[in-house]
Design a protein around this motif. Structure first.
Motif, PDB file in Angstrom:
ATOM      1  N   ARG A  59     -40.153  32.442 -51.574  1.00 18.13           N
ATOM      2  CA  ARG A  59     -39.650  31.407 -50.666  1.00 18.13           C
ATOM      3  C   ARG A  59     -40.357  30.071 -50.801  1.00 18.13           C
ATOM      4  O   ARG A  59     -39.772  29.024 -50.546  1.00 18.13           O
ATOM      5  CB  ARG A  59     -39.717  31.890 -49.217  1.00 18.13           C
ATOM      6  CG  ARG A  59     -41.109  31.955 -48.606  1.00 18.13           C
ATOM      7  CD  ARG A  59     -41.036  32.641 -47.233  1.00 18.13           C
ATOM      8  NE  ARG A  59     -42.296  32.652 -46.542  1.00 18.13           N
ATOM      9  CZ  ARG A  59     -43.314  33.464 -46.815  1.00 18.13           C
ATOM     10  NH1 ARG A  59     -43.195  34.324 -47.819  1.00 18.13           N
ATOM     11  NH2 ARG A  59     -44.438  33.413 -46.128  1.00 18.13           N
ATOM     12  N   HIS A  60     -41.629  30.079 -51.201  1.00 24.18           N
ATOM     13  CA  HIS A  60     -42.347  28.813 -51.292  1.00 24.18           C
ATOM     14  C   HIS A  60     -42.021  28.067 -52.579  1.00 24.18           C
ATOM     15  O   HIS A  60     -42.404  26.919 -52.741  1.00 24.18           O
ATOM     16  CB  HIS A  60     -43.851  29.044 -51.213  1.00 24.18           C
ATOM     17  CG  HIS A  60     -44.277  29.584 -49.881  1.00 24.18           C
ATOM     18  ND1 HIS A  60     -43.945  28.957 -48.704  1.00 24.18           N
ATOM     19  CD2 HIS A  60     -44.982  30.691 -49.545  1.00 24.18           C
ATOM     20  CE1 HIS A  60     -44.444  29.659 -47.686  1.00 24.18           C
ATOM     21  NE2 HIS A  60     -45.068  30.705 -48.161  1.00 24.18           N
ATOM     22  N   SER A  61     -41.347  28.744 -53.516  1.00 18.78           N
ATOM     23  CA  SER A  61     -41.089  28.081 -54.796  1.00 18.78           C
ATOM     24  C   SER A  61     -39.642  27.682 -54.988  1.00 18.78           C
ATOM     25  O   SER A  61     -39.273  27.147 -56.018  1.00 18.78           O
ATOM     26  CB  SER A  61     -41.459  29.007 -55.959  1.00 18.78           C
ATOM     27  OG  SER A  61     -42.648  29.668 -55.703  1.00 18.78           O
ATOM     28  N   ILE A  62     -38.804  27.983 -54.014  1.00 20.71           N
ATOM     29  CA  ILE A  62     -37.382  27.683 -54.201  1.00 20.71           C
ATOM     30  C   ILE A  62     -37.111  26.216 -53.896  1.00 20.71           C
ATOM     31  O   ILE A  62     -37.375  25.759 -52.787  1.00 20.71           O
ATOM     32  CB  ILE A  62     -36.501  28.547 -53.282  1.00 20.71           C
ATOM     33  CG1 ILE A  62     -36.791  30.031 -53.505  1.00 20.71           C
ATOM     34  CG2 ILE A  62     -35.033  28.260 -53.542  1.00 20.71           C
ATOM     35  CD1 ILE A  62     -35.992  30.939 -52.596  1.00 20.71           C
ATOM     36  N   PRO A  63     -36.583  25.476 -54.858  1.00 19.16           N
ATOM     37  CA  PRO A  63     -36.216  24.080 -54.594  1.00 19.16           C
ATOM     38  C   PRO A  63     -35.066  24.053 -53.602  1.00 19.16           C
ATOM     39  O   PRO A  63     -34.124  24.840 -53.718  1.00 19.16           O
ATOM     40  CB  PRO A  63     -35.756  23.553 -55.966  1.00 19.16           C
ATOM     41  CG  PRO A  63     -36.237  24.553 -56.966  1.00 19.16           C
ATOM     42  CD  PRO A  63     -36.295  25.866 -56.256  1.00 19.16           C
ATOM     43  N   SER A  64     -35.130  23.136 -52.627  1.00 20.37           N
ATOM     44  CA  SER A  64     -34.128  23.178 -51.571  1.00 20.37           C
ATOM     45  C   SER A  64     -32.719  22.888 -52.085  1.00 20.37           C
ATOM     46  O   SER A  64     -31.742  23.309 -51.485  1.00 20.37           O
ATOM     47  CB  SER A  64     -34.480  22.201 -50.439  1.00 20.37           C
ATOM     48  OG  SER A  64     -34.645  20.917 -50.982  1.00 20.37           O
ATOM     49  N   ILE A  66     -31.239  24.126 -54.643  1.00 16.81           N
ATOM     50  CA  ILE A  66     -30.533  25.315 -55.134  1.00 16.81           C
ATOM     51  C   ILE A  66     -30.816  26.526 -54.256  1.00 16.81           C
ATOM     52  O   ILE A  66     -30.612  27.668 -54.656  1.00 16.81           O
ATOM     53  CB  ILE A  66     -30.882  25.640 -56.606  1.00 16.81           C
ATOM     54  CG1 ILE A  66     -32.385  25.828 -56.774  1.00 16.81           C
ATOM     55  CG2 ILE A  66     -30.363  24.563 -57.530  1.00 16.81           C
ATOM     56  CD1 ILE A  66     -32.750  26.376 -58.155  1.00 16.81           C
ATOM     57  N   VAL A  70     -29.770  30.440 -55.138  1.00 15.06           N
ATOM     58  CA  VAL A  70     -30.834  31.389 -55.488  1.00 15.06           C
ATOM     59  C   VAL A  70     -30.688  32.653 -54.646  1.00 15.06           C
ATOM     60  O   VAL A  70     -30.760  33.771 -55.147  1.00 15.06           O
ATOM     61  CB  VAL A  70     -32.228  30.745 -55.265  1.00 15.06           C
ATOM     62  CG1 VAL A  70     -33.316  31.793 -55.275  1.00 15.06           C
ATOM     63  CG2 VAL A  70     -32.494  29.706 -56.338  1.00 15.06           C
TER      64      VAL A  70
END
Lengths: 205, 244
Positions: A59-64, A66, A70
């Motif tokens: 969750r901390h690495s997902i670009p908002s 996409i 994802v």
């Protein structure tokens, strides 16, 4: 929030179907027999739990930009894997579930929990939340399924309880119970009963 | 780098796709043999059920592979060339070439005589192609059984082609008319075929709420038993020229 609360809340207090009003479509489609209900609930619970788990891990690495895609990709992958497992090990049941396993991807409960809970909470508790919501979904489907299978075909889990007139018995099956609108009515009835017992669930207008 | 940079976005997307693709492809490939086995067993069970060699209610209960194997001993499998009406024992390789003229057909042999001919049939329903078998008595006119082992019709509507009550209507129906040079004459009627209906043996009940599926069944049965399907072969069979 304690693990116990996260797990038990979705059963009545925050039930995905009766309070969050999610996942209605599959509830209409697969509740004609209890056997299909059980397999569907198992599939949805596993998909929700594992999807939430993996979404939460990254969750901390997902670009908002996409974010939704994802989540969709993770959910779809699990649904496909579960569909393949069903076709390999529970072939007859997968035949009666036909397209509905694939449609779990569109089940709002899965996406709803991924976006609404897993994106903001640690992995293990997200897993538990997924399990709880799957079981809350399962509870409602089970109740609806009991009515529909018993009144629609006189059986429970395939075992004849009320012998139908087609088989020489005395029970004339209720044809409406075999069609989707009956599930709609039953779910409405269940929501009505729950909100009478727990008025706090009624939306404030 | 922040999460929202173009580089990070592309990296996350790429990694996610690779991992998911591996998992999905891996599970599909690993499970494929078991799924194929299941599908073939299912088709075999349907074949045995349409002939009555295993009871159709036993299909839903767990019937063992050995029971299926035992029942299958009464079946003779042949490859039929539709254009020449020749039968052969050509191995599976020929069928895999997807030659549409080559069809696998089955005979039930009891006490050295052919008691049933089982033909594969298929055709368009409403949403999907229906795949099934029709079992005929040696007169090639009387139906012994009909079922569909694969379809994607709506459960409760077109899906009622799987309903045992409807399947039970088929045995005894006559699908060809000897007076019309054995032309296929099956008709699916609206509602029930009444007791005193004229030519009731050529008619079968329609499925409520499933007009197009019902019509599809009628069309596919008539097609496959007609001149473009197995018609010529059945004529040959009637003349006694078919030897197994």
């Amino acid at each position: 929030m304690s693990v116990k609360k996260v797990f038990l809340d979705p059963l009545i207090n925050n039930n995905p179907i009766t309070l969050q009003i999610l996942g209605i479509c599959s509830a209409l489609a697969v509740t004609t027999t209890l056997e299909t209900v059980m397999v569907m609930v198992l599939a949805v619970t596993l998909v929700t739990a594992f999807s939430s788990f993996f979404v939460s891990i990254i969750r901390h690495s997902i670009p908002s930009s996409i974010r939704i895609i994802v989540q969709m990709t993770i959910i779809s992958s699990f649904v496909i894997i579960i569909d393949q497992i069903l076709r390999a090990y529970l072939y007859d049941v997968s035949k009666s579930l036909s397209v509905y396993v694939g449609l779990i991807i569109t089940n709002c409960i899965v996406m709803g929990r991924a976006e609404g809970y897993a994106m903001k909470n640690p992995p293990l508790i997200s897993f538990v939340d997924g399990l709880g919501n799957g079981l809350g979904y399962g509870l409602i489907l089970f109740l609806v399924g009991i009515f529909r299978e018993l009144l629609g075909s006189g059986k429970l889990f395939g075992f004849t309880i009320l012998k139908t007139t087609f088989n020489g018995g005395r029970y004339l099956p209720n044809g409406l119970m075999l069609l989707s609108p009956s599930a709609f009515l039953l779910i409405g009835g269940i929501i009505w009963i729950i909100r009478t017992i727990k008025p706090e669930q009624i939306e404030k207008d | 780098m922040t999460n929202d940079s173009v580089k990070k976005t592309l990296l996350v997307a790429f990694l996610l796709c690779v991992v998911c693709a591996l998992l999905v492809a891996g599970s599909t490939v690993l499970l494929r043999p078991k799924q194929k086995e299941n599908k073939e067993l299912d088709i075999t069970k349907n074949l045995l059920s349409v002939t009555g060699l295993i009871q159709s209610n036993k299909i839903s209960k767990k019937i063992s592979k050995d029971e299926v194997k035992e029942a299958f001993k009464k079946i003779t499998v042949k490859i039929l060339d539709l254009s020449t009406t020749q039968l052969s024992d050509k191995p599976e390789v020929a069928i895999k070439k997807q030659d549409p003229k080559l069809v696998t057909i089955y005979f039930v042999k009891e006490n050295n005589t052919i008691s049933q001919i089982v033909l594969p049939i298929q055709g368009k329903g409403l949403w999907s192609t229906l795949y099934g078998f029709i079992a005929l008595a040696p007169d090639t006119v009387t139906v012994k059984g009909l079922n569909f082992y694969q379809h994607g019709e709506t459960p409760g509507l077109g899906g009622e082609i799987d309903n045992p009550a409807w399947k039970a209507l088929w045995p005894g129906k006559k699908v060809l008319d000897p007076d019309k040079d054995f032309a296929p004459v099956l008709t699916v009627v609206r509602g029930k075929v009444g007791e005193g209906t004229e030519k009731a043996e050529n008619k079968i009940d329609g499925l409520s709420g499933a007009t197009i599926t019902s019509r599809g069944v009628q069309d596919l049965v008539n097609y496959w038993l007609g001149k473009d399907g197995f018609g010529k072969f059945l004529a040959k069979f009637r003349s006694g020229e078919v030897r197994l």
